[in-house]
Design a protein around this motif. Structure first.
Motif, PDB file in Angstrom:
ATOM      1  N   ARG A 300       0.839  -1.197   0.000  1.00 34.28           N
ATOM      2  CA  ARG A 300       0.000   0.000   0.000  1.00 34.28           C
ATOM      3  C   ARG A 300       0.880   1.255   0.000  1.00 34.28           C
ATOM      4  O   ARG A 300       0.648   2.203  -0.741  1.00 34.28           O
ATOM      5  CB  ARG A 300      -0.887  -0.039   1.254  1.00 34.28           C
ATOM      6  N   GLY A 301       1.913   1.219   0.829  1.00 33.21           N
ATOM      7  CA  GLY A 301       2.810   2.376   0.900  1.00 33.21           C
ATOM      8  C   GLY A 301       3.527   2.615  -0.408  1.00 33.21           C
ATOM      9  O   GLY A 301       3.652   3.755  -0.877  1.00 33.21           O
ATOM     10  N   LEU A 302       3.970   1.547  -1.025  1.00 28.65           N
ATOM     11  CA  LEU A 302       4.694   1.670  -2.286  1.00 28.65           C
ATOM     12  C   LEU A 302       3.773   2.202  -3.383  1.00 28.65           C
ATOM     13  O   LEU A 302       4.154   3.085  -4.160  1.00 28.65           O
ATOM     14  CB  LEU A 302       5.275   0.302  -2.677  1.00 28.65           C
ATOM     15  N   ALA A 303       2.577   1.659  -3.434  1.00 34.36           N
ATOM     16  CA  ALA A 303       1.634   2.094  -4.468  1.00 34.36           C
ATOM     17  C   ALA A 303       1.332   3.582  -4.341  1.00 34.36           C
ATOM     18  O   ALA A 303       1.389   4.343  -5.317  1.00 34.36           O
ATOM     19  CB  ALA A 303       0.351   1.281  -4.362  1.00 34.36           C
ATOM     20  N   ASP A 304       1.037   4.020  -3.130  1.00 34.71           N
ATOM     21  CA  ASP A 304       0.726   5.441  -2.925  1.00 34.71           C
ATOM     22  C   ASP A 304       1.948   6.309  -3.215  1.00 34.71           C
ATOM     23  O   ASP A 304       1.829   7.392  -3.797  1.00 34.71           O
ATOM     24  CB  ASP A 304       0.264   5.674  -1.479  1.00 34.71           C
ATOM     25  N   SER A 305       3.121   5.830  -2.808  1.00 33.36           N
ATOM     26  CA  SER A 305       4.338   6.628  -3.023  1.00 33.36           C
ATOM     27  C   SER A 305       4.639   6.796  -4.512  1.00 33.36           C
ATOM     28  O   SER A 305       5.065   7.863  -4.952  1.00 33.36           O
ATOM     29  CB  SER A 305       5.546   5.963  -2.359  1.00 33.36           C
ATOM     30  N   ARG A 306       4.404   5.736  -5.238  1.00 35.20           N
ATOM     31  CA  ARG A 306       4.636   5.837  -6.684  1.00 35.20           C
ATOM     32  C   ARG A 306       3.716   6.857  -7.322  1.00 35.20           C
ATOM     33  O   ARG A 306       4.125   7.650  -8.160  1.00 35.20           O
ATOM     34  CB  ARG A 306       4.366   4.487  -7.349  1.00 35.20           C
ATOM     35  N   VAL A 307       2.468   6.814  -6.908  1.00 29.67           N
ATOM     36  CA  VAL A 307       1.475   7.671  -7.545  1.00 29.67           C
ATOM     37  C   VAL A 307       1.560   9.100  -7.009  1.00 29.67           C
ATOM     38  O   VAL A 307       1.581  10.066  -7.767  1.00 29.67           O
ATOM     39  CB  VAL A 307       0.062   7.093  -7.329  1.00 29.67           C
ATOM     40  N   ASP A 308       1.638   9.224  -5.701  1.00 29.20           N
ATOM     41  CA  ASP A 308       1.570  10.559  -5.091  1.00 29.20           C
ATOM     42  C   ASP A 308       2.879  11.327  -5.196  1.00 29.20           C
ATOM     43  O   ASP A 308       2.884  12.550  -5.249  1.00 29.20           O
ATOM     44  CB  ASP A 308       1.207  10.450  -3.601  1.00 29.20           C
ATOM     45  N   ARG A 309       3.993  10.592  -5.134  1.00 31.49           N
ATOM     46  CA  ARG A 309       5.281  11.303  -5.044  1.00 31.49           C
ATOM     47  C   ARG A 309       6.279  10.880  -6.094  1.00 31.49           C
ATOM     48  O   ARG A 309       7.433  11.222  -6.001  1.00 31.49           O
ATOM     49  CB  ARG A 309       5.885  11.065  -3.643  1.00 31.49           C
ATOM     50  N   LYS A 310       5.846  10.108  -7.069  1.00 27.65           N
ATOM     51  CA  LYS A 310       6.753   9.584  -8.094  1.00 27.65           C
ATOM     52  C   LYS A 310       7.996   8.987  -7.426  1.00 27.65           C
ATOM     53  O   LYS A 310       9.130   9.274  -7.793  1.00 27.65           O
ATOM     54  CB  LYS A 310       7.155  10.673  -9.087  1.00 27.65           C
ATOM     55  N   PHE A 311       7.739   8.230  -6.421  1.00 27.98           N
ATOM     56  CA  PHE A 311       8.788   7.609  -5.610  1.00 27.98           C
ATOM     57  C   PHE A 311       9.850   6.953  -6.491  1.00 27.98           C
ATOM     58  O   PHE A 311       9.561   6.151  -7.359  1.00 27.98           O
ATOM     59  CB  PHE A 311       8.119   6.567  -4.711  1.00 27.98           C
ATOM     60  N   LYS A 312      11.088   7.337  -6.247  1.00 28.40           N
ATOM     61  CA  LYS A 312      12.197   6.749  -6.993  1.00 28.40           C
ATOM     62  C   LYS A 312      12.868   5.731  -6.086  1.00 28.40           C
ATOM     63  O   LYS A 312      13.139   6.040  -4.913  1.00 28.40           O
ATOM     64  CB  LYS A 312      13.190   7.859  -7.369  1.00 28.40           C
ATOM     65  N   TYR A 313      13.119   4.542  -6.580  1.00 21.90           N
ATOM     66  CA  TYR A 313      13.760   3.567  -5.707  1.00 21.90           C
ATOM     67  C   TYR A 313      14.663   2.622  -6.476  1.00 21.90           C
ATOM     68  O   TYR A 313      14.471   2.375  -7.662  1.00 21.90           O
ATOM     69  CB  TYR A 313      12.739   2.812  -4.860  1.00 21.90           C
ATOM     70  N   VAL A 314      15.649   2.156  -5.743  1.00 16.62           N
ATOM     71  CA  VAL A 314      16.674   1.281  -6.323  1.00 16.62           C
ATOM     72  C   VAL A 314      16.745   0.023  -5.471  1.00 16.62           C
ATOM     73  O   VAL A 314      16.832   0.105  -4.244  1.00 16.62           O
ATOM     74  CB  VAL A 314      18.048   1.997  -6.307  1.00 16.62           C
ATOM     75  N   CYS A 315      16.691  -1.123  -6.120  1.00 14.83           N
ATOM     76  CA  CYS A 315      16.821  -2.392  -5.399  1.00 14.83           C
ATOM     77  C   CYS A 315      18.142  -3.034  -5.774  1.00 14.83           C
ATOM     78  O   CYS A 315      18.387  -3.326  -6.955  1.00 14.83           O
ATOM     79  CB  CYS A 315      15.661  -3.316  -5.734  1.00 14.83           C
ATOM     80  N   VAL A 316      18.983  -3.204  -4.783  1.00 16.18           N
ATOM     81  CA  VAL A 316      20.307  -3.802  -4.994  1.00 16.18           C
ATOM     82  C   VAL A 316      20.178  -5.254  -4.573  1.00 16.18           C
ATOM     83  O   VAL A 316      20.112  -5.573  -3.389  1.00 16.18           O
ATOM     84  CB  VAL A 316      21.358  -3.072  -4.129  1.00 16.18           C
ATOM     85  N   ASP A 317      20.109  -6.123  -5.534  1.00 20.96           N
ATOM     86  CA  ASP A 317      19.652  -7.476  -5.247  1.00 20.96           C
ATOM     87  C   ASP A 317      20.138  -8.389  -6.379  1.00 20.96           C
ATOM     88  O   ASP A 317      20.091  -7.980  -7.541  1.00 20.96           O
ATOM     89  CB  ASP A 317      18.110  -7.425  -5.225  1.00 20.96           C
ATOM     90  N   PRO A 318      20.568  -9.600  -6.080  1.00 25.75           N
ATOM     91  CA  PRO A 318      20.967 -10.487  -7.191  1.00 25.75           C
ATOM     92  C   PRO A 318      19.784 -10.907  -8.060  1.00 25.75           C
ATOM     93  O   PRO A 318      19.960 -11.369  -9.184  1.00 25.75           O
ATOM     94  CB  PRO A 318      21.549 -11.717  -6.473  1.00 25.75           C
ATOM     95  N   LEU A 319      18.582 -10.754  -7.525  1.00 25.04           N
ATOM     96  CA  LEU A 319      17.397 -11.229  -8.238  1.00 25.04           C
ATOM     97  C   LEU A 319      16.423 -10.079  -8.448  1.00 25.04           C
ATOM     98  O   LEU A 319      16.165  -9.307  -7.529  1.00 25.04           O
ATOM     99  CB  LEU A 319      16.720 -12.322  -7.387  1.00 25.04           C
ATOM    100  N   LEU A 320      15.892  -9.983  -9.630  1.00 23.19           N
ATOM    101  CA  LEU A 320      14.872  -8.969  -9.922  1.00 23.19           C
ATOM    102  C   LEU A 320      13.539  -9.431  -9.335  1.00 23.19           C
ATOM    103  O   LEU A 320      13.059 -10.511  -9.670  1.00 23.19           O
ATOM    104  CB  LEU A 320      14.751  -8.793 -11.435  1.00 23.19           C
ATOM    105  N   ARG A 321      12.971  -8.634  -8.471  1.00 18.00           N
ATOM    106  CA  ARG A 321      11.701  -9.024  -7.834  1.00 18.00           C
ATOM    107  C   ARG A 321      10.526  -8.281  -8.463  1.00 18.00           C
ATOM    108  O   ARG A 321      10.690  -7.241  -9.095  1.00 18.00           O
ATOM    109  CB  ARG A 321      11.730  -8.705  -6.334  1.00 18.00           C
ATOM    110  N   THR A 322       9.355  -8.791  -8.141  1.00 19.99           N
ATOM    111  CA  THR A 322       8.170  -8.273  -8.827  1.00 19.99           C
ATOM    112  C   THR A 322       7.812  -6.844  -8.433  1.00 19.99           C
ATOM    113  O   THR A 322       7.135  -6.154  -9.176  1.00 19.99           O
ATOM    114  CB  THR A 322       6.953  -9.166  -8.544  1.00 19.99           C
ATOM    115  N   THR A 323       8.232  -6.388  -7.259  1.00 24.89           N
ATOM    116  CA  THR A 323       7.855  -5.030  -6.881  1.00 24.89           C
ATOM    117  C   THR A 323       8.767  -3.973  -7.512  1.00 24.89           C
ATOM    118  O   THR A 323       8.585  -2.786  -7.287  1.00 24.89           O
ATOM    119  CB  THR A 323       7.833  -4.846  -5.345  1.00 24.89           C
TER     120      THR A 323
END
Ligand code: SF4
Length: 1012
Positions: A300-323
């Motif tokens: 819920r937080g991620l969805a709202d952040s993407r829409v309301d604040r154009k949330f920019k995020y970076v995932c440093v991970d060996p595997l690409l995840r669905t979020t």
């Protein structure tokens, strides 16, 4: 809400708590109706309530509704549960709209219970929707699972063979307590002779305590209410220091490391993201809502952040995840497994060289200075460290008194000057200082600021090496550094167990340090800290103290979680004039995490001593602990090495299959609960009462068999302190009984409820809609009327959730001023038990090392093990969820994931059956899937599958009748026993440890993959 926002939300939340309210003119008017005749299109079940043509809402006759708690994983979300009263069955679960973990916009606690259901319906339903993840939504299956064990079982064949006979509870109790020739294999000591408080468990080594420590007890500490009962019995009543849990092979190393960045002492801290205002996120070894964090709240937080604040995020991970969704501001950086520190140091080096950090925040060297600058927290970035090896205070903070400038407080150089002043002066600190000063006695002393020490450490390695090691280009590291500097306190760096390598401790410390560099701790939009749990050990009833209980003060447990320097071994070596280092066996003071796996490694090595009895409740260390050795398995399977095992759970698992006696336990919807939430900001407690009749057999007194009843009966039989008539002191002076399951839970809940100051008064309508007559029946006779009314209020909303004002200006309200640590002086006083070297005062970058300091590469060369392994938590798998039918249907197996280029370099193809081989772990076989969403050179497999030896995936024979394993339970591959152990530990049984804390590691392990 606009359509785009709706769609984004809908896409994020994987399993909504499916609208539970039917709306229509003519609802069902009789009891619950099951559409079992609908064979192909699902089985619609009766709704919780219905709206009549008069607009009034009515509960569906025959359906009881109640708010409860989910224990399918350790997030502890709230549930709302629909129960078919006539059939005593749980029909369906959804999320609790009062609970922040289920809802981004939780209902106020004083909302009437009926109104909470109405708020979930129709148009209002979306804003107030309360979700569970797929595991939570499937937990109705937990009660009547076909492979759940509900009888008391006794081993009928060899240990682990899977042959059982059912016996009475009373027979099991008597045999466990009194012993005898129980299996025709010779005499087995009963508990009565094992508990010897008058003898040392290891003669001549008093630090290990008494022979009562021959009882090892493993448990699930995440179940706060029931776990505290178990711990009270084991530690204070019985008197064993060997209480083990899973923290050390979960995320404790990171929590310990993170905590160093937060306080000059050793505390427990780990941040969350302030989803309400965050603008930039850096997720290390994970992605939002993964690695054990709740997808409900984060989704819920991620969805709202993407829409309301154009949330920019970076995932440093060996595997690409669905979020890490396409067409958003998300970026995936494919780090090589176990190389997160290389990437992080590249970022930190860049930030410090380019000035991309929060200077104002770092300069605040005292609370006074921070306040003057409009900051909440202050830092020791400018505090000066003595870096003169001959100085008696080497690596300690220079004291103002030694320079004639004050007392014991630290020193700084006043910003923009060359002048030394007390850190408490209120002046801003110069951040980069490395200079020789004269102290009060005229001695020249080299002083270096904390931030300079950090920069020196970051600059010790080139950006090129950081890039090569991590697999992430310099430009990407620079961009992250720049973004962190740019977003400042609206940025948050978060991680979880996804970076558990030999530097897991350092990784947690890195996250804290990065948040300090940008000034985001406790900031609006930054790193937030939940308000914590409400415990129930004290209050009206004193559950915490047993008057004549056993004290374990100063006792070190079998995994040596204490200071080596206080050990007999150390003192004997010193007395003989020998160098006390290395210790013969690892000691770890930084992480006293009750490491169950390390305790059993000690048992297997009979060093310092062996266990005689294992009690294993809600724990599965043989499956869950990465790198646990086959020698541990062998030591548990052999009755000569471990005479007695009592397993207690609702499912037979990979550890309990070795039990001599299996005691069935209540499942999560049949128990009381009062637990903390993970990922939630609000102060709160998730509470629950049994919703259906426990399925376990009854004892002769008509009580359902469960963990609590067994331990109470053992205590009464053995006259252990803390149990029985009048065993618990009440605040009003009377003594209350502890004779049965309900006695404990009534009192614990009363203690919790007494602390919840704003509990609403329960109305008759609330009572009806929250199923309180059912929930309170066993509790009311055990409580005073006032306590009873508080407990029913607590249960009416499935807990207590305080919706306080979230912010105070630019900071989280109520967050105290903290002295954030770029340099942690106290940790430098600890020494590594092998090398004797002092722990570093700042985060440090080093190659992966074994306990003796050898690099992994020197024993496990790339030529033999060319790939790096990483495991992760699948979103729809957790401990008990494996036994949920629906989970097996939607997620039947896992795969061995590899980048397609890597696979072809290794001569492998998508769909191959492959064998994963490590230096000394048990090889694992799985099905290969290749794509471009895996870091090159990495092999990724999720944890939680391959249950061929437990949870009903195993074959059993009970009372001579064969109960074959269910194929769908056993799907996929289990990977923890494949993780190799440290070959430099001088013992047959070993584990692979975090270098500084001794926690288990599971990432970055060299591996070879061959066609099976
Ligand atoms: S995140 Fe965990 S506790 Fe929450 S609903 Fe899912 S399984 Fe249950």
């Amino acid at each position: 809400m606009d359509r785009r926002k709706f769609l984004t939300r809908a896409g994020i939340v994987s399993v909504a708590g499916a609208a539970t309210v039917a709306c229509g003119d003519k609802g069902h008017t009789s009891g619950p109706q099951h559409s079992q005749d609908v064979a192909h299109f699902g089985h619609p079940i009766p709704p919780e309530c219905q709206q009549g043509s008069d607009g009034q809402w009515q509960r569906t006759p025959g359906i009881r509704t109640a708010y409860s708690r989910c224990f399918s994983c350790y997030n502890i979300c709230g549930l709302r549960v629909r129960i078919d009263e006539a059939n005593d069955k749980v029909l369906k679960v959804g999320g609790n709209p009062y609970c922040e973990n289920n809802s981004g916009s939780p209902l106020p606690i004083d909302t009437a219970v009926k109104q909470s259901y109405v708020a979930l319906a129709g148009e209002a339903g979306l804003e107030n929707r309360a979700t569970t993840c797929a595991k939570g939504a499937s937990c109705a299956d937990s009660v009547d699972d076909e492979r759940r064990v509900t009888q008391v079982l006794k081993r009928a064949g060899k240990r682990g063979e899977g042959k059982w006979v059912s016996i009475s509870y009373e027979q099991a109790l008597s045999e466990i307590v009194n012993g005898g020739d129980l299996f025709g294999e010779g005499h087995v000591e009963g508990l009565k002779t094992v508990r010897q408080l008058d003898k040392q468990v290891k003669p001549g080594y008093p630090e290990f305590g008494t022979a009562a420590n021959h009882l090892f007890a493993t448990f699930c500490a995440e179940d706060t209410l029931r776990g505290s009962f178990y711990a009270r019995f084991m530690q204070q009543s019985w008197g064993t220091s060997n209480l083990g849990t899973k923290h050390a092979y979960c995320g404790a190393a990171q929590v310990t490391g993170f905590s160093l960045g937060m306080s000059p002492d050793f505390e427990e801290w780990l941040n969350d993201v302030d989803w309400e205002n965050v603008e930039y996120g850096l997720f290390m070894g994970t992605s939002p809502g993964s690695s054990g964090n709740s997808l409900n709240r984060a989704g819920r937080g991620l969805a709202d952040s993407r829409v309301d604040r154009k949330f920019k995020y970076v995932c440093v991970d060996p595997l690409l995840r669905t979020t890490v969704a396409a067409d958003t501001n998300a970026k995936w950086l494919a780090v090589k497994p176990g190389q997160d520190a290389a990437f992080s140091f590249g970022v930190i080096r860049t930030m410090l060289e380019e000035g991309w950090f929060n200077k104002v925040h770092l300069e605040g060297a005292s609370e006074k200075a921070a306040k003057a600058a409009g900051e909440l927290n202050y830092t020791n970035a400018g505090h000066l460290v003595v870096m003169d090896p001959k100085h008696p205070n080497y690596k300690g903070f220079a004291k103002a008194a030694d320079f004639g400038l004050g007392g014991d407080e630290a020193l700084i150089v006043k910003s923009g000057s060359q002048t030394l002043v007390s850190a408490e002066s209120g002046d801003k600190a110069e951040l980069f200082v490395s200079k020789t000063f004269k102290d009060g006695k005229g001695r020249r002393v080299k002083l270096v600021s904390s931030l300079s020490l950090l920069r020196e450490e970051a600059q010790r390695t080139s950006m090129k090496v950081y890039a090569e090691q991590s697999g992430i280009g310099i430009e990407d590291m620079r961009q992250v550094a720049k973004d962190l500097g740019h977003y400042g306190r609206k940025a948050c760096i978060a991680g979880n167990g996804g970076t558990n390598s030999s530097d897991g401790f350092v990784m947690g410390w890195i996250w804290a340090t990065l948040n300090t560099l940008v000034g985001s701790h406790d900031a609006k939009g930054g790193a937030s800290y939940g308000n914590g749990p409400i415990g129930g050990m004290e209050g009206r009833y004193d559950l915490a103290n047993i008057a004549d209980g056993v004290s374990l003060d100063g006792v070190v447990n079998a995994c040596r979680d204490g200071a080596y320097e206080s050990s007999t071994e150390y003192q004997q070596k010193v007395a003989k004039g020998q160098n006390p280092y290395p210790a013969s066996t690892p000691w770890h003071e930084a992480l006293p995490a009750m490491n169950a796996a390390e305790q059993w490694t000690s048992h297997a090595n009979a060093d310092p001593y062996r266990a005689k009895v294992l009690f294993n409740w809600r724990n599965n260390f043989l499956y869950s602990a990465a790198s646990i050795s086959q020698e541990v398995v062998a030591s548990i399977a052999d009755p000569k090495r471990l005479p007695l095992i009592v397993g207690i759970d609702c499912h037979m698992n990979e550890t309990n299959r070795y039990a001599d006696y299996f005691i069935p336990d209540r499942s999560m919807l049949e128990e009381y609960a009062a637990d903390r939430m993970w990922g939630s900001h609000m102060l709160g407690v998730v509470a629950a009462a049994p919703l259906v009749t426990p399925r376990t057999v009854k004892n002769e007194r008509g009580q359902h068999v469960c963990m609590e009843q067994l331990l109470i009966d053992i205590a009464l039989e053995m006259k252990l302190p803390g149990f029985g008539k009048g065993a618990i002191a009440h605040a009003d002076g009377h003594q209350a009984d502890l004779l049965c399951f309900e006695d404990w839970h009534a009192k614990y809940l009363a203690n919790v409820a007494a602390q919840c100051e704003g509990l609403p008064k329960v109305t008759a309508e609330d009572r009806e809609w929250a199923g309180l007559d059912y929930a309170m029946k066993p509790l009311t006779p055990r409580l005073t009327p006032a306590e009873s009314s508080q407990v029913e209020s607590l249960l009416s909303r499935g807990g207590y959730y305080v919706a306080d004002e979230r912010y105070d200006g630019e900071f989280i309200k109520g967050a105290g001023a903290k002295c954030l640590q770029i340099y942690h002086e106290a940790v430098t006083h600890l020494r590594h038990a092998y090398s004797g070297e002092r722990y570093p005062g700042t985060i440090t970058y080093q190659e992966h090392k074994f306990w003796n300091g050898d690099t992994w590469e020197s024993h496990w060369p790339k030529s033999e093990y060319p790939l790096l392994f990483s495991s992760y938590k699948a979103t729809v798998r957790s401990n008990y969820a494996v036994a949920y039918k629906r989970i097996a249907e939607i997620s039947p197996t896992n795969f061995v994931y590899m980048n397609q280029d890597t696979a072809s370099e290794q001569g492998l193809s998508d769909g191959d059956s492959v064998k994963l081989i490590t230096a000394n772990g048990k090889p694992a076989v799985g099905l290969l899937q290749t794509d471009s969403g895996v870091a090159k050179g990495a092999v990724c497999v999720s944890h939680g599958f391959g249950h061929s030896q437990g949870f009903g995936g195993d074959d059993r024979v009970i009372n001579g009748k064969s109960v074959p394993g269910l194929k769908e339970r056993a799907g996929g591959v289990a990977i923890n026993q494949m993780i190799p152990s440290d070959p430099t530990r001088n013992a047959k049984a070993s584990m692979l440890n975090d270098y500084w804390t001794g926690a288990n590691c599971r990432h970055g392990v060299p591996v070879r993959v061959e066609k099976a």
